[in-house]
Write an enzyme that holds these catalytic residues in place. Structure first.
Site, PDB file in Angstrom:
ATOM      1  N   ASP A  60      42.410  35.653  36.443  1.00 45.51           N
ATOM      2  CA  ASP A  60      40.940  35.591  36.381  1.00 45.51           C
ATOM      3  C   ASP A  60      40.339  36.403  37.533  1.00 45.51           C
ATOM      4  O   ASP A  60      39.330  36.011  38.125  1.00 45.51           O
ATOM      5  CB  ASP A  60      40.428  34.152  36.386  1.00 45.51           C
ATOM      6  CG  ASP A  60      38.971  34.056  35.932  1.00 45.51           C
ATOM      7  OD1 ASP A  60      38.381  35.082  35.529  1.00 45.51           O
ATOM      8  OD2 ASP A  60      38.407  32.949  36.011  1.00 45.51           O
TER       9      ASP A  60
ATOM     10  N   ARG B 119      35.213  45.027  34.936  1.00 48.69           N
ATOM     11  CA  ARG B 119      33.779  45.329  35.154  1.00 48.69           C
ATOM     12  C   ARG B 119      33.326  46.694  34.648  1.00 48.69           C
ATOM     13  O   ARG B 119      32.180  47.081  34.888  1.00 48.69           O
ATOM     14  CB  ARG B 119      33.417  45.211  36.642  1.00 48.69           C
ATOM     15  CG  ARG B 119      33.756  43.878  37.279  1.00 48.69           C
ATOM     16  CD  ARG B 119      32.948  42.750  36.702  1.00 48.69           C
ATOM     17  NE  ARG B 119      33.123  41.534  37.469  1.00 48.69           N
ATOM     18  CZ  ARG B 119      33.262  40.325  36.931  1.00 48.69           C
ATOM     19  NH1 ARG B 119      33.230  40.169  35.613  1.00 48.69           N
ATOM     20  NH2 ARG B 119      33.401  39.283  37.692  1.00 48.69           N
TER      21      ARG B 119
HETATM   22  O1  DOR Z   1      34.714  32.428  37.846  1.00 51.98           O
HETATM   23  C1  DOR Z   1      34.632  33.085  36.827  1.00 51.98           C
HETATM   24  N1  DOR Z   1      34.248  34.370  36.862  1.00 51.98           N
HETATM   25  N2  DOR Z   1      34.922  32.512  35.671  1.00 51.98           N
HETATM   26  C2  DOR Z   1      34.696  33.121  34.508  1.00 51.98           C
HETATM   27  O2  DOR Z   1      34.960  32.529  33.492  1.00 51.98           O
HETATM   28  C3  DOR Z   1      34.107  34.477  34.469  1.00 51.98           C
HETATM   29  C4  DOR Z   1      34.355  35.201  35.719  1.00 51.98           C
HETATM   30  C5  DOR Z   1      33.517  36.427  35.890  1.00 51.98           C
HETATM   31  O3  DOR Z   1      33.352  37.200  34.934  1.00 51.98           O
HETATM   32  O4  DOR Z   1      33.021  36.660  36.998  1.00 51.98           O
HETATM   33 ZN    ZN Z   2      36.637  31.962  32.083  1.00 54.38          ZN
END
Ligand code: DOR
Ligand code: ZN
Length: 455
Positions: free
Chosen positions: A329, A74
């Protein structure tokens, strides 16, 4: 590819004596002497200088440090939810020594100014090697290829590109991206989601979404892109990596593509191995945490939590090597972005500090993987896929001391506010987790120990 082959040398290299650990959980405990960031000796009752730092492993398992191909840090842009520092701390505490920071930041990491800054910030923090992922398309808009070559040849030496969060859905653009990536010797990682099939979709398309009145996200949205991209990779003679595989059908397609000799690799997240869409029904459903209500957006994630049969297929595929590796993720979000109407909430959940325990619960406990297998899916395979030569290495003399010490016997209870992330959107609140990371070493420097980061 020009640029550095790794971040080695960015952090001071250390000397440490690790007492009483079991490499890969095998055999009797041994001592591991680390000097100048490398494993210098493995043996019993090693003598070492009095002033050397000692880590008492107390019989813990030692594994190569984990490598996460899929982390959202982020920064730049949403430093209220995570920073390179806080995300690096979460990574080190989770046993990671390298993470790949996705490009969906603000500004987007679609140029070398952003990717080089992320890389430098990661080095300054020094808790984990932070490798920026470059965007495939300008602004993640799926219209024009980003300057992949500039990012690859910059200080960060970007080696992986992804529009993750969005799919590179235009087949011609994806074809061009694969061709360029092949020439540059870099990897394209695809967020497989055909957007025409997921307009408005917020939950897995099935009986649960129907019952709750939530717009469904069909398996075919993922699978149609997986097969398309495997065919594009075949024709381009390129490699393609599939992010967060989530369906039984994707497993079948990966198996088919690998049998054809197509250079496709794939990751699975801990949450897709542990959870399913019954979570959306609230307490009383399988795997629900205490006090969980129906429609709780803590469970909202892309791709969505699927069904039991998908979990079963994904676990087996990870054990068999059809799915190559685990990726978190890790997706921090602010409270106001999760504690709201399901359809409006942001998708994603924290993952770095809970990944190992979930792999223990879903893979080790049922006998699908042993600790060598954990090393394979959490360290060796991801390092190979992204071409890191100093990570995922054997625990042997002369190898870089990127190591994780794991106590498989102690359990702990997850509390989002106690995690190192600046956000607390964990779906595992109040759940008991098996296995604890006792210590993490990056090039022989202890980065985390007994639940605290060291710098
Ligand atoms: O759940 C998700 N969050 N999937 C994604 O592909 C992106 C990610 C995010 O950036 O929050
Ligand atoms: Zn993704």
């Amino acid at each position: 590819m020009t640029g550095p082959s790794s971040a080695a040398g960015s952090v001071a290299t250390g000397s440490v004596l690790i007492r009483s650990v079991r490499p890969y959980g095998e055999g009797d405990p041994v001592d591991v002497l680390v000097t100048d960031g490398e494993i210098a000796e493995i043996g019993t009752s090693i003598d070492a200088p009095d002033d050397i730092e000692v880590v008492d492993g107390a019989g813990a398992i030692v594994l190569p440090g984990f490598v996460d191909m899929h982390t959202h840090l982020r920064e730049p842009g949403r430093e209220d939810t995570e920073t390179i520092r806080s995300g690096s701390a979460a990574a080190a505490l989770g046993g990671y020594t390298a993470v790949f920071a996705m490009a969906n930041t603000a500004p987007v990491a679609d140029n070398s100014t952003v990717t080089d800054n992320v890389w430098r910030s990661g080095r300054e923090v020094g808790l984990v090697d932070v490798y920026p992922v470059g965007a495939v398309t300008v602004g993640l808009e799926g219209k024009q290829l980003a300057e992949m070559g500039m990012m690859a040849s910059g200080a960060a030496g970007v080696r992986m590109f992804s529009d993750d969060g969005k799919c590179v859905s235009d087949p011609l653009l994806m074809r061009r991206a694969l061709e360029y990536a092949k020439g540059l010797g870099v990897l394209i990682a695809q967020h497989a989601e055909e957007p025409r099939l997921t307009v408005g979709a917020v939950a897995h398309e099935g009986p649960t979404a129907a019952r709750l009145g939530l717009a469904g996200w069909p398996r075919a949205a993922e699978e149609s892109i997986v097969v398309r991209d495997a065919l594009l990779a075949r024709d381009a003679g390129a490699r393609v990596h599939i992010c967060h595989a989530s369906t039984e059908g994707t497993v079948a397609l990966l198996r088919w593509a690998k049998e054809q000799g197509i250079a496709v690799t794939a990751e699975v997240t801990p949450h897709h191995l542990l959870l399913d869409d019954s979570r959306l029904l609230g307490s009383g459903s399988e795997a629900s945490g205490p006090g969980l209500g129906a429609y709780d957006a803590i469970n909202k994630v892309n791709p969505p939590l699927r069904e039991e049969r998908d979990k079963v297929a994904l676990r087996q595929a990870l054990a068999d090597g059809i799915v190559d590796c685990v990726a978190t993720d890790h997706a921090p979000h602010a409270a106001q972005e999760k504690c709201c109407e399901f359809a409006q909430a942001k998708p994603g959940m924290l993952g770095l500090q809970t990944a190992l325990p979930i792999i223990v619960e879903t893979m080790v406990a049922p006998g699908l993987l042993d600790w060598r297998g954990v090393a394979r899916v959490m360290s060796e395979r991801p390092a190979q896929i992204v071409g890191l030569t100093d990570q995922g290495r054997p625990i042997a003399v002369g190898e870089p001391a990127n190591l994780t010490l794991v106590d498989p016997e102690t359990s702990w209870v997850v509390h989002g506010r106690e995690l190192a992330s600046l956000s607390d959107n964990t779906p595992y609140e109040s759940m008991s987790m098996p296995a604890t990371v006792v210590a993490t070493l990056l090039r022989g420097v202890v980065t985390a120990r007994d639940g605290e980061v060291t710098r």
